[in-house]
Structure formats: C-alpha cells, structure tokens
Design an enzyme around this catalytic site. Structure first.
Site, PDB file in Angstrom:
ATOM      1  N   HIS A 470       0.832  -1.207   0.000  1.00 54.51           N
ATOM      2  CA  HIS A 470       0.000   0.000   0.000  1.00 54.51           C
ATOM      3  C   HIS A 470       0.871   1.264   0.000  1.00 54.51           C
ATOM      4  O   HIS A 470       0.691   2.161  -0.839  1.00 54.51           O
ATOM      5  CB  HIS A 470      -0.915  -0.007   1.228  1.00 54.51           C
ATOM      6  CG  HIS A 470      -1.736   1.231   1.388  1.00 54.51           C
ATOM      7  ND1 HIS A 470      -3.054   1.320   0.988  1.00 54.51           N
ATOM      8  CD2 HIS A 470      -1.435   2.453   1.896  1.00 54.51           C
ATOM      9  CE1 HIS A 470      -3.522   2.524   1.238  1.00 54.51           C
ATOM     10  NE2 HIS A 470      -2.557   3.237   1.800  1.00 54.51           N
ATOM     11  N   GLU A 471       1.792   1.331   0.943  1.00 55.05           N
ATOM     12  CA  GLU A 471       2.612   2.541   1.046  1.00 55.05           C
ATOM     13  C   GLU A 471       3.507   2.714  -0.167  1.00 55.05           C
ATOM     14  O   GLU A 471       3.799   3.847  -0.580  1.00 55.05           O
ATOM     15  CB  GLU A 471       3.448   2.507   2.331  1.00 55.05           C
ATOM     16  CG  GLU A 471       2.623   2.570   3.607  1.00 55.05           C
ATOM     17  CD  GLU A 471       1.705   3.777   3.674  1.00 55.05           C
ATOM     18  OE1 GLU A 471       2.047   4.832   3.079  1.00 55.05           O
ATOM     19  OE2 GLU A 471       0.636   3.690   4.314  1.00 55.05           O
ATOM     20  N   HIS A 474       1.776   4.714  -2.748  1.00 49.78           N
ATOM     21  CA  HIS A 474       1.955   6.162  -2.573  1.00 49.78           C
ATOM     22  C   HIS A 474       3.309   6.601  -3.124  1.00 49.78           C
ATOM     23  O   HIS A 474       3.429   7.654  -3.769  1.00 49.78           O
ATOM     24  CB  HIS A 474       1.880   6.523  -1.088  1.00 49.78           C
ATOM     25  CG  HIS A 474       0.512   6.514  -0.496  1.00 49.78           C
ATOM     26  ND1 HIS A 474      -0.535   7.252  -1.010  1.00 49.78           N
ATOM     27  CD2 HIS A 474       0.020   5.877   0.604  1.00 49.78           C
ATOM     28  CE1 HIS A 474      -1.618   7.061  -0.260  1.00 49.78           C
ATOM     29  NE2 HIS A 474      -1.308   6.231   0.714  1.00 49.78           N
ATOM     30  N   HIS A 477       3.249   6.885  -6.788  1.00 47.95           N
ATOM     31  CA  HIS A 477       2.497   8.083  -7.159  1.00 47.95           C
ATOM     32  C   HIS A 477       3.426   9.300  -7.111  1.00 47.95           C
ATOM     33  O   HIS A 477       3.414  10.154  -8.018  1.00 47.95           O
ATOM     34  CB  HIS A 477       1.327   8.255  -6.191  1.00 47.95           C
ATOM     35  CG  HIS A 477       0.239   9.140  -6.680  1.00 47.95           C
ATOM     36  ND1 HIS A 477      -0.914   9.374  -5.963  1.00 47.95           N
ATOM     37  CD2 HIS A 477       0.106   9.873  -7.806  1.00 47.95           C
ATOM     38  CE1 HIS A 477      -1.701  10.188  -6.625  1.00 47.95           C
ATOM     39  NE2 HIS A 477      -1.107  10.517  -7.751  1.00 47.95           N
TER      40      HIS A 477
END
Length: 682
Positions: A470-471, A474, A477
């Site tokens: 998940h991280e 980021h 992104h």
C-alpha cells in the site's frame, strides 16, 4: 579568529544526487534558521508579485508565485518529511514552536487580498485563459479555489480572527501528536515470562527482548504499541490475559487523566474548527473540509458510509457466532483477532501466522514490490549505499525507467523505534516539476515493523505485507507523476483521491506471478504452496465484517465530530459519551468491535490532516475495486495496462481533474458493486 561554525546546508540547494537533502550535515538548529529566513524571503517574493504595477498575467502572477519560496519549500520538505520518523524531544520542540508560525505565514500568503485580486483577474480574462494549456488553466483555477475556500474573500476583521484560529489549531494538532507518542511509549506492555509470548515468532520475541533492553529491562520483553486499536500480536498470542493487557493498553492511550491525556485537546480542536467553518461561511467543519474534494459534500459521504454500515453490522454478528462456536465461550474484544484466525484456519485451512516464514521482508521488497513495479511500469531499483538517509536504518534506492533514464530516489525506513510515530506513511523530500528544473522526485516510505535481534530475519505479517504494498503505491504516485508546476507534484491531489493509487497497488500482493516470486520460505526455499494460495484467495472475504465495521466506525466518528455546529460543539463535554452515542446511532456500537481509532488517539483526524476526510480510504476504494476489475478483464499485470494506468492516474499528479481522468482511463464512472462484492456487502 577563524569561524568554525558549520554553514547551514539548507540555505543552498543540495549538491547531492537527485537533490537528496544532506542529512548527515543538517543539525536541528539549521532548521530554525532556514525556516526563519525562508519565510522572510517568501514573504518578500509574494509582496513583489502583489505590488507589481504591470497588469496581472499568468506569467507575472501564477508562474511567479510557483517560483517563490524555494528555501522555505526545501526546508519544509526536509523537516516534515522526517519529523514523524525522528520525533526526538528537540524535533518535537521545533515542530511545536514553528507549526503556528508556519500556519501564520501560509495565511499571510493565501489571505493576501492583493494576490487574490490578481489571480482572480487572470481567471476572469477569458481570452487569456483560452490561450493557456490545460495544466496552466487548472493552475489558475486551483489557486483561486483554494484561496477562496481558505477565506481570502473575507473582510480584514474576519481574517484577523481566522489567522488566530489557524495558529491555535496548528499548535493543538502538534500537541496532540506529541502527547499521543509519549503515552504510547509509556503504555508499552512489559512481559517477564517468556511463556506468555507463546504464539509469536522468534523474530517478534527477539524484537520484544531488544525493546526491553533498550528501556533498561534486561531479561524481560517489551511489546510496543501501534497506531490502530487492533495490535497485530492479538491475532497470535495464545495467552488470553496478555491479549487483554495489550488490547487495554492500545485503547487507553490519551484517556488516562495524566499529563498526556488528549480529551481536552479533542474538544478544543473540534470547537475551533466549528468556529472557523462558520467564519468561512459553512455550517460545519465537515462542509468546509469537503467543499474542495471529489466528494463535494458530507451528505454524499454519509450516503456511501450509511449504505455500508448496516451490512457490516450484519456481517459482524454472523462472524461473532462463528468465533464463539470455535472458542467455546463468549468472545471479548481482545479475543476477536485470535479466534478469527482460528476460524480462518478451520474453515478455509488458512493460517496467516503460519505464512509468516514466507514473507521475509527482503524478498517481499525485491521480489514482490519492486518486481511488480518492473512488470507494470518497467522500473528498476538499485541500492545506493553511498547515499545516506536521515537515520542509520534508512536505505536508499535509485529508480530508473526501463531505458535507464533516472526517475529519482526511494528511501525505505522499515523498523519501529521510540522516536518514530505510529502507523505507516509516505513522504516526499523532493518534488519533481519542470518549472524549477527538477526532473526527479525523492520519496520515503515508513513502516513500524519490530526490528529483530542481530542475525534474525525480518518476517512480516500478512497485514504488514499488505501495508508495505500500500505505502509503496503512494511512493510510486510520488515518483511517477510528471508535472510542470510544483503545485501539482506527486501526491498533491484531493485527500479523497490520494488513497486510490496506493490501494490499487495492494492488489499485486496476491497476484499469482508476483506472489510466486516473493512468497518463499526463508529457511527451506519452498514456495508458498499453490493450494494454500487458492485457499487464501477464497478466504479473503472472511473477517470483512470486522474490518469494514472498525473502519466505518472511525470514519463515521470523524464525520460526527465535524458535523457539529458551533453551539453543538460547545455543548459536548464528555468525549467518551459522545463517541458511544455516535456509534450506537449508526449501529456500530458493539464493544466487541471498537473503532479502528478512538477519539483520544485518532491522529488521522486530530493531527494528520484527515479531519472530516477519514472516509477517503473507502471512497477511494470504490475506484480501486473498479480498477482491479478492469485489470482482471484485460490481462492483469502487463506493461500495456501499466502504461495506460500511469498515463491517466499516477503519472498526472494533480495536474488534471482526477475523476475526469478516471473516466478517460476506465471509459465510465466507477461502479460501486465491485467494492460491495469485495467486502462481502452485496
């Protein structure tokens, strides 16, 4: 006499590769000097724009504004990019001192009536706007909207009060975070009998032993606390009394009537936010916070959350019956995770704890997370041991495109420590943008995985592995966005959109070719058996009643605190009573399933800028689940799919309307049915 005072490295652009901040040279006092000088320089630059006698244009107003504040931006990224990871007493003192000052400085810029008038003049010149490209037009629109929502249109008397409220809120938010960290450290659970730790892995036991030694408890074991209510050890500890002690420690943070009690801070923050919302012309803080978001209004948010809550409550009850049948006795909150894993093992023949030897952190990183990014985007990662992070535990990786073109740096800070705040997160240290000639981004990932003793492997839980993916979403992104203007760099998007790319990246954790690559037993080299993988996929919906319920309880609690008017906020004096009333009203008041965060340690909403927007995770999950369906329909983990997703989502930063971009990517608006199916709520 020679001056031996070292020069402040923050005052000039970093000479290091990719403009990585020179952390080895930066001392705490350098931040204070750089903040002071940076604010002064920025204010002078903004004043020059505001008093420019030339008619307002895109170049002399918007571009000039984007170029301003270089020193302040550089200092803020370095300090706030690491302050949650190095929360020493000195860093916390700087943060507490400068939070209101920086807020006052931001207000001086965004509430400047001269600057606001110039931006509005550019915006209202239809011919000039038509001549701009799409990203430039969006820059004008975003600056005008953000200044309007911030209160730039208020009269001067109201602005004086608004500035005071903003400064007070910045101080209180920093104090909340500081007191929560102190209370979490104080409440770490000390264990003096090794047999009580039955169920933990050898790595977890050695991590607890090391934590105890670090705190002067040789021969004992110390379990440090994590941010959510449900500690991961609750799923594996066989000793019921220790589970109870750990659960009670987690739930009592900020609620003990001591110097670190946060209840008065919660009430003060809620009241000040309500007053600020009224001053800005909104009935509640929730209405003000959502005015500039993809959701647009609290009503739309509550429409989604309200649709999910009853189904989650039904699933919780069905899960409870199965847990108690397995346990043979009524379960309590501290039993839930443990017996949930036993049911998973009995019903689906899946034991998540037994899978930990297959989730060795180094393989997860290289053969899982990095491998998926290579297959999807063509990225490669090379460790740079010659570059230093902000702490000895931090590792630095150089990231390249498939053709070798450098993209930037990825910093990984995996392990927990006393000076690191709870949870997991991503920060940017350098923002890519063409305007300022910064072709590369530098990003960090922080997790809080216990560090095992010397020579012991770091074995991740299933949830820690998912959090890692998940991280890293980021991080991607932040790394992949390519924009012209700093305002749109990386993850600078709407709060209720920013979680979407990170949640999509979680999908690769169980994607067959990715899982087969990294899920290898750290001792035997055996791959995770395919039949176990199949059962794991089949069992994914198990526990979603609890998972959805605890999340919705927190999201609805966040909305409730911020749906209060000034008068209603003043009337609330008992935090626990308000919380209980809200949860009962939405049908999620069961003591067996407490909110993911209770108010007294709800850092997301009281210090992490998710105020009235904690719903963002499930709001973004509507897009995420719809995107997963698209990938499955079109061949999965392929460069063609990755390039398309990159072009429309992670590669655009904030430079385009996110929902319009999503429609271009998907060919339609997201369908909520994919989320309902995933969570077993259909």
């Amino acid at each position: 006499m020679r001056d031996d005072t070292p020069a402040n490295p923050l005052l000039e652009p970093s000479p290091l590769p990719f403009s990585l901040p020179p952390f080895g040279l930066i001392r705490d006092e350098h931040y204070t000097e750089a903040f002071d000088r940076g604010m002064a320089e920025h204010r002078a630059e903004v004043d020059a724009i505001a008093i420019d006698p030339a008619p307002p244009t895109f170049e002399n107003t918007l571009v000039a504004l984007e170029r301003s504040g270089a020193l302040l931006s550089r200092t803020s990224l370095a300090f706030f990019g690491t302050s949650s990871s190095l929360a020493t007493a000195e860093v916390q003192a700087i943060e507490e001192d400068y939070a209101p000052r920086l807020t006052a400085h931001r207000d001086a810029v965004r509430l400047d009536p001269r600057l606001y008038a110039r931006i509005k003049a550019v915006h209202d010149d239809e011919d000039a706007m038509a001549a701009l490209d799409a990203e430039a037009r969006r820059l004008v629109e975003r600056h005008l909207t953000e200044m309007t929502v911030a209160g730039a249109g208020l009269d001067e008397e109201d602005k004086v009060r608004l500035r005071a409220l903003n400064e007070q809120l910045a101080t209180l938010g920093t104090r909340f975070e500081k007191q929560l960290l102190a209370d979490s450290n104080e409440l770490a659970v000390l264990v003096d009998d090794l047999t009580d730790l039955d169920g933990l892995t050898s790595g977890e036991v050695s991590a607890a032993a090391q934590a105890a030694r670090d705190h002067g408890h040789d021969g004992a074991w110390l379990i440090t606390l994590v941010l959510p209510t449900a500690h991961p050890h609750l799923a594996s500890l066989t000793d019921r009394d220790l589970r109870r002690r750990l659960h009670e420690a987690q739930g009592s943070r900020g609620d003990r009537g001591n110097a670190n009690d946060t209840k008065e801070l919660v009430l003060a923050i809620v009241r000040l936010r309500a007053e600020r919302a009224r001053l800005l012309g909104y009935p509640t803080h929730a209405a003000a916070a959502l005015a500039d978001s993809t959701a647009r209004s609290p009503e739309r948010v509550l429409g989604l959350l309200g649709r999910l809550a009853p189904a989650a409550a039904r699933n919780i009850e069905a899960e409870r019956e199965l847990l108690e049948a397995e346990a043979g006795h009524p379960v309590e909150a501290h039993d839930w995770a443990y017996w949930s894993e036993r049911v998973r093992a009995t019903r689906y023949a899946v034991d998540l704890a037994a899978m930990r030897p297959y989730f060795e952190a180094e393989r997860v990183l290289h053969d899982g997370i990095f491998r998926a990014a290579e297959r999807l985007y063509g990225l490669t990662f090379t460790e740079r041991e010659d570059l230093a992070g902000y702490h000895p535990d931090v590792r630095v990786f150089e990231v390249h495109e498939a053709d070798g073109t450098p993209i930037g740096l990825y910093l990984l800070d995996l392990h927990t420590r006393d000076t690191k705040k709870g949870g997991a997160w991503m920060n940017s240290l350098v923002h890519q943008n063409d305007l300022l000639g910064r072709p590369h981004a530098v990003v960090t990932n922080n997790l809080n995985v216990p560090k095992p003793g010397l020579g012991e492997p770091t074995l991740l839980t299933y949830d820690e592995t998912r959090t890692f993916f998940h991280e890293f979403g980021h991080a991607l992104h932040g790394l992949l966005a390519r924009v012209t203007y700093p305002h749109f760099a990386g993850t600078r998007v709407f709060r209720d959109f920013v979680e979407y790319p990170s949640q999509v990246n979680e999908m690769w954790m169980l994607w067959p070719e990715v899982l087969a690559s990294y899920a290898v037993h750290h001792e035997t080299g055996e791959r995770l058996p395919q039949e176990l993988v199949d059962r794991l996929v089949e069992a994914q919906a198990w526990g979603e009643g609890f998972g959805t319920g605890e999340y919705l309880a927190a999201a609805l609690l966040d909305q409730a605190w911020h749906a209060l008017s000034v008068e209603e906020a003043a009337a609330v004096t008992d935090v626990a009573a308000f919380e209980a009333q809200v949860l009962e009203q939405v049908g999620l008041g069961s003591p067996l399933v407490p909110p993911r965060y209770r108010s007294t340690y709800f850092a997301h909403t009281f210090s992490y800028a998710y105020d009235a927007q904690y719903y963002a995770y499930i709001w973004s999950e509507v897009l995420d689940a719809d995107t997963v369906a698209l990938f499955r329909e079109n061949g999965g983990l392929t460069r063609e799919n990755g390039d398309r997703y990159r072009r429309h989502v992670v590669g655009i930063g904030g430079a385009a309307d996110p929902l319009a971009s999503y429609r271009e990517f998907r060919g339609a608006d997201a369908n909520v049915r994919h989320l309902l199916e995933r969570r077993g709520l259909d």
